[in-house]
Design an enzyme around this catalytic site. Structure first.
Site, PDB file in Angstrom:
ATOM      1  N   GLY A 140     -18.673 -20.844  38.568  1.00  0.00           N
ATOM      2  CA  GLY A 140     -19.844 -21.685  38.732  1.00  0.00           C
ATOM      3  C   GLY A 140     -20.535 -21.929  37.400  1.00  0.00           C
ATOM      4  N   CYS A 141     -21.376 -22.955  37.363  1.00  0.00           N
ATOM      5  CA  CYS A 141     -22.058 -23.305  36.116  1.00  0.00           C
ATOM      6  C   CYS A 141     -23.107 -22.254  35.734  1.00  0.00           C
ATOM      7  CB  CYS A 141     -22.691 -24.690  36.227  1.00  0.00           C
ATOM      8  SG  CYS A 141     -23.660 -24.966  37.728  1.00  0.00           S
ATOM      9  N   TYR A 142     -23.939 -21.867  36.677  1.00  0.00           N
ATOM     10  CA  TYR A 142     -24.920 -20.818  36.389  1.00  0.00           C
ATOM     11  C   TYR A 142     -24.258 -19.499  35.974  1.00  0.00           C
ATOM     12  CZ  TYR A 142     -29.157 -23.238  38.144  1.00  0.00           C
ATOM     13  OH  TYR A 142     -30.222 -24.081  38.325  1.00  0.00           O
ATOM     14  N   THR A 193     -21.395 -19.034  34.496  1.00  0.00           N
ATOM     15  CA  THR A 193     -20.840 -19.164  33.145  1.00  0.00           C
ATOM     16  C   THR A 193     -21.926 -18.956  32.100  1.00  0.00           C
ATOM     17  OG1 THR A 193     -19.100 -20.674  33.893  1.00  0.00           O
ATOM     18  CG2 THR A 193     -19.666 -20.736  31.553  1.00  0.00           C
ATOM     19  N   ALA A 194     -23.053 -19.645  32.272  1.00  0.00           N
ATOM     20  CA  ALA A 194     -24.152 -19.532  31.308  1.00  0.00           C
ATOM     21  C   ALA A 194     -24.782 -18.152  31.314  1.00  0.00           C
ATOM     22  CB  ALA A 194     -25.212 -20.593  31.604  1.00  0.00           C
TER      23      ALA A 194
END
Length: 346
Positions: free
Chosen positions: A149-151, A153-154
């Site tokens: 997911g994007c969150y 990863t960050a």
């Protein structure tokens, strides 16, 4: 030449894959699917996609797709992706799933957080979590990739090195993250229309966001402990980008030089993770359109708290770019192929 298919090609992640793969010298997009737009050319719906304009959207029939492609990107919602992945794997294709269906190893945790039965639990053991900087060797051998997911990863890339080195207190992690509107997908939702989002800034899914167990799973593996984190998400009125501000207590006798050296050394050979100089913190504008994760660090000596700030483009490193990075590893291509894009600015 590797032939690939994009299943669900009319959403943001599918279109981003077309944009990235248009300049990939070793890949041909041989099929794109969309139930809604089946029978139409890509150029009829998205005229900016010149190279792939003559491709015709078709139904996602695994047997037919298997005659054209060796690998598929699944850009479909969770729930639907698991069933599709099973069919495509049985047809002999490799699968990179951009949904959440294979990210969580525990079926019961998935079903608790996503409020639905898992459609292919027997595939969970073979799915590899597609965070290349951490699981590179496993990705190279995989047939099924769970694209992160994007969150997550960050949030996880800044923390993993510090947890592995045991420099921070595992129980003290707080993640405060903001996302652009494209993170919610392309389907029409009242709360995401212009008048609802513009000139507004809000927290949502407080303490209940579905990416929470994914973050905890990755960080628990890094620390070899069962971690729980406080994770709060916010919606920002911009098209794309994620900025995560992360807080954690440092262990005793740790200073900023040690913390910074840990990050710099851990990611020294990574093309897509950039540790910023002392006193510099990332903007989402500085990674827009790229596969980069930029990370800044500050140690607050007064509170003994480590402050990490990371920025990614949610559609690239947070989704389609990372999917192409995984594909490159699976196919034996140079990892950065088609992903060496400079930031779009302004």
């Amino acid at each position: 030449m590797l032939n690939v298919a994009i299943i669900g090609a009319t959403g943001y992640t599918g279109l981003e894959l077309l944009r990235i793969l248009a300049k990939h010298p070793e890949v041909e997009v041989s099929a794109v699917t969309s139930r809604k737009e089946a029978g139409k050319k890509v150029a009829e719906i998205f005229p900016f996609e010149g190279k792939f304009g003559e491709l015709i959207f078709e139904e996602p029939a695994p047997e037919k797709i298997a005659q054209k492609a060796e690998l598929v990107f699944l850009c479909v919602p969770h729930g639907a992706a698991a069933k599709a992945a099973k069919s495509f794997l049985e047809a002999g294709l490799k699968v990179i799933d951009l949904s959440a269906d294979f990210r969580l190893k525990d079926q019961s945790i998935y079903e608790t957080w996503y409020k639905t039965a898992h459609e292919a639990p027997e595939l969970l053991p073979q799915a590899v979590y597609g965070l290349p900087e951490i699981y590179r060797e496993e990705i190279k051998r995989a047939k099924l990739i769970a694209n992160p997911g994007c969150y997550p990863t960050a949030s996880t890339l800044p923390l993993i090195p510090l947890l592995k080195a045991r420099l921070i207190q595992e129980e003290s992690i707080i993640i405060d993250a903001k996302s652009g509107v494209s993170g919610a997908g392309r389907s029409a939702k009242l709360r995401l229309i212009f008048c609802e989002v513009n000139e507004d800034f809000c927290a949502y899914n407080v303490a209940t966001h579905r990416h929470t167990p994914e973050i905890e799973q990755v960080l628990s593996e890094a620390s070899r402990k069962n971690l729980k984190v406080n994770f709060t998400t916010h919606l920002v009125p911009m098209n794309r980008g994620i900025l995560a501000t992360i807080y954690a207590k440092a262990k005793e006798n740790i200073d900023e030089k040690t913390l910074r050296s840990c990050l710099v050394d851990f990611y020294a050979d990574e093309v897509f993770v950039k540790i910023l100089p002392e006193g510099i913190f990332p903007n989402t504008a500085h990674v827009r359109g790229t596969n980069l994760c930029a990370i800044g660090l500050k140690f607050d000596q007064r509170t003994r708290r480590v402050i990490l700030v990371s920025a990614i483009d949610n559609l690239v490193k947070g989704a389609s770019g990372q999917a192409v990075q995984n594909m490159n590893l699976m196919a034996g291509f140079p990892e950065e192929l088609a992903l060496d894009t400079r930031p779009l600015f302004p």
